[in-house]
Write a protein that holds these residues in place. Structure first.
Motif, PDB file in Angstrom:
ATOM      1  N   UNK A   1       2.651 -33.748  30.190  1.00  0.00           N
ATOM      2  CA  UNK A   1       2.168 -34.602  31.295  1.00  0.00           C
ATOM      3  C   UNK A   1       2.313 -36.087  31.007  1.00  0.00           C
ATOM      4  N   UNK A   2       3.506 -36.612  31.229  1.00  0.00           N
ATOM      5  CA  UNK A   2       3.805 -38.007  30.919  1.00  0.00           C
ATOM      6  C   UNK A   2       3.356 -39.031  31.963  1.00  0.00           C
ATOM      7  N   UNK A   3       3.213 -38.681  33.257  1.00  0.00           N
ATOM      8  CA  UNK A   3       2.954 -39.739  34.248  1.00  0.00           C
ATOM      9  C   UNK A   3       1.722 -40.593  33.975  1.00  0.00           C
ATOM     10  N   UNK A   4       0.671 -40.006  33.389  1.00  0.00           N
ATOM     11  CA  UNK A   4      -0.543 -40.782  33.140  1.00  0.00           C
ATOM     12  C   UNK A   4      -0.328 -41.891  32.114  1.00  0.00           C
ATOM     13  N   UNK A   5       0.764 -41.838  31.381  1.00  0.00           N
ATOM     14  CA  UNK A   5       1.036 -42.858  30.367  1.00  0.00           C
ATOM     15  C   UNK A   5       1.901 -43.989  30.929  1.00  0.00           C
ATOM     16  N   UNK A   6       2.074 -43.995  32.257  1.00  0.00           N
ATOM     17  CA  UNK A   6       2.884 -45.036  32.904  1.00  0.00           C
ATOM     18  C   UNK A   6       2.012 -45.947  33.766  1.00  0.00           C
ATOM     19  N   UNK A   7       0.817 -46.248  33.276  1.00  0.00           N
ATOM     20  CA  UNK A   7      -0.068 -47.182  33.970  1.00  0.00           C
ATOM     21  C   UNK A   7      -0.518 -46.651  35.313  1.00  0.00           C
TER      22      UNK A   7
END
Length: 566
Positions: A57-63
């Motif tokens: 789940x990468x999206x949460x690490x894009x601000x």
């Protein structure tokens, strides 16, 4: 930027999980004009960003790119009325939270839906909802009367023959619970150790947008998708909703008329829009200077989330995943707390082999522990000083002491299981973890953070005294094993670290129209209002014993059938 239509048959507000289902099903009739409005960015087929497709789940690490900027919530409130607040990451992108979540695809238990029916949601018992769970899925592992084989959403698991070393080690550690190993958490409803089900195909996320807004659906001449478009207000004429005022990215506004409006904006945004339209508790609306259209005390009430804790553990090198292995969560433990006020299968624990996208995260296991059947209730309100701004959210976690007791008991159980020769026998290398503001900053995808976390990972793999010193610094000196031996201190730890798992629900409760606390009837129609339906997690009378994405898809499939029949 495509021109907005001035009039449609159905206006769907919110392009999250429910909105994607409703837009797909209702636009299947070429004679029905449907407009789907989403405040976040679009991710059309062939142009889905790699961080959304990623099995991790990468999206949460894009601000704030894919979540509502500035949204926060009170987590707990102490006896003196002091609130502990933190950011609440709710999806703001086509696909909604299904585009940013961990892809869990568990349904919950039959008793969850039978309880909905008993609470006034007639027609929502297990036997009535099962056909819609089957309709939405293609289960890649299991067949039979409990599973679907031709639905839009693929669901799979990583089964034991394909487990990496971490999953095998975690399963052996969990065996100490005495619970049996099982294979299908969506078809076996007893306590046990399960491989987690997730919405994924060919090692890529399948969001609700990917499943329901594929190229063929988007090519329908009667369906328009308006991304980066905000609903400023619902339009009303007396006690009928007639459309909405929409704002485009350039700041221009347009009124779109609709024969029917379907709110699918989620458990935080749907009640906010109702309140701004004058549908909600009369006293609160007066405080906000809003004219009362319908006095519905239940709007914004009954807010529920699963009270949760996250705990990390330093992993031996032999148990770590290679960078190219993207799926990191393999196992879930569903169990009964046996505590006063508890119930069967009222607790849940998952094990992930990665605590972050970076080098430091790859050296850590991450365990999520939550109360599967919480008693605590919160609420959502507008801010009287700024009704048009972000809502005031109070999750009310641990407002019922039974939830505090079960989480504290769960920490003791978790520590007893994972401080194990199969994982890491050193009790000092298990420590509290959270997505705190500091960790959030460190987790942002930047070259600087990649370098810094690589350095921290090398230091953490150094001599044991250095590692222990670093972990004490990370955690403020918290020692989970010692806390488990001290009653009051463990409860303080739980109060100071509890958070939800982004499963907000219940704020437009479905129930008997004669119940003043009900907001929508069992067909999703807002009670006392014409032309308006709500379908998303807000209509859930109680939380299911599960992540909420698949139950929301089920509810949307069921209410879409009602709308089509009308």
């Amino acid at each position: 930027m495509a021109e907005l239509p001035r009039e449609v048959d159905v206006l769907v507000v919110g392009g999250g999980s429910a909105g994607c289902v409703v837009a797909n099903r209702l636009s299947a009739d070429p004679g029905r004009r449907v407009l789907l409005v989403e405040a976040g960015v679009d991710t059309p087929p062939g142009r889905v960003p790699p961080e959304i497709l990623d099995s991790y789940p990468m999206p949460l690490f894009h601000g704030d790119r894919y979540v509502w900027p500035g949204l926060d919530a009170a987590v707990t409130t102490d006896a003196a009325g002091r609130q502990r607040r933190r950011a609440y990451e709710q999806g703001r992108v086509i696909g909604g939270s299904s585009s940013v979540n961990v892809q869990s695809a568990n349904r919950g238990l039959p008793r969850d839906y039978n309880a909905w029916a008993a609470l006034g949601a007639t027609g929502w018992g297990w036997d009535e909802v099962l056909p819609y769970f089957r309709k939405l899925e293609t289960d890649l592992d299991f067949d039979g009367p409990l599973h679907g084989r031709d639905g839009p959403l693929p669901i799979r698991r990583i089964l034991e023959p394909d487990w990496p070393p971490f999953a095998r080690a975690a399963a052996r550690a969990f065996d100490a619970s005495g619970l049996p190993r099982r294979t299908d958490q969506n078809g076996e409803f007893e306590d046990g150790i399960y491989p987690t089900a997730f919405s994924n195909r060919d090692d890529a996320r399948v969001s609700a947008a990917a499943a329901y807004l594929d190229a063929a659906t988007r090519d329908r001449a009667n369906l328009a998708v308006a991304a980066e478009t905000t609903v400023v207000a619902l339009s009303t004429a007396g006690r009928r909703v007639t459309g909405a005022v929409l704002r485009r990215p350039d700041g221009s506004e347009r009124v779109v008329s609709a024969r029917h409006v379907v709110l699918c904006a989620g458990a935080l945004q749907s009640p906010t829009l109702l309140l701004r339209a004058g549908i909600g508790p009369a006293k609160h609306l007066r405080e906000c200077g809003i004219a009362i259209v319908a006095d519905r005390p239940g709007v914004g009430a009954n807010l529920r989330d699963h009270p949760a804790l996250t705990i990390a553990q330093h992993l031996p090198r032999a148990l770590r995943l290679p960078v190219a292995y993207r799926r990191a969560s393999f196992l879930a433990l569903r169990y009964s707390s046996g505590r006063p006020g508890g119930s069967a299968s009222d607790m849940y624990l998952t094990a992930s082999a990665r605590g972050g996208w970076h080098a430091l995260g790859r050296s850590l296991a991450l365990y999520f522990l939550w109360v599967n059947q919480p008693h605590s209730v919160g609420r959502l309100r507008l801010r009287p000083s700024d009704p048009a701004g972000l809502p005031d959210i109070d999750l009310g976690l641990l407002s019922d002491p039974r939830d505090l007791d079960r989480l504290a008991s769960g920490v003791r159980m978790l520590v007893g299981l994972v401080v194990s020769r199969h994982l890491n026998p050193n009790p000092h290398e298990l420590f509290p973890a959270s997505f705190s503001p500091a960790i959030k900053r460190l987790s942002a995808v930047t070259p600087r953070n990649a370098g810094l976390t690589a350095l921290l990972a090398r230091l953490l793999d150094g001599p044991a005294p250095l590692r222990r010193s670093m972990l004490r610094a990370f955690t403020g000196g918290s020692d989970l094993v010692s806390l488990c031996r001290a009653g009051g201190e463990l409860e303080d730890y739980v109060r100071n670290n509890v958070f939800g798992v982004w499963h907000a629900s219940g704020t437009c409760k479905m129930g008997d129209p004669a119940d003043p606390k009900s907001v929508v009837d069992p067909r999703g129609r807002v009670i006392g209002i014409d032309g308006l339906t709500v379908v998303d997690a807000s209509i859930m009378p109680r939380l299911p014993s599960a992540n909420t994405n698949v139950p929301v898809l089920m509810a949307a499939e069921k209410i879409a059938d009602v709308l089509i029949a009308r």
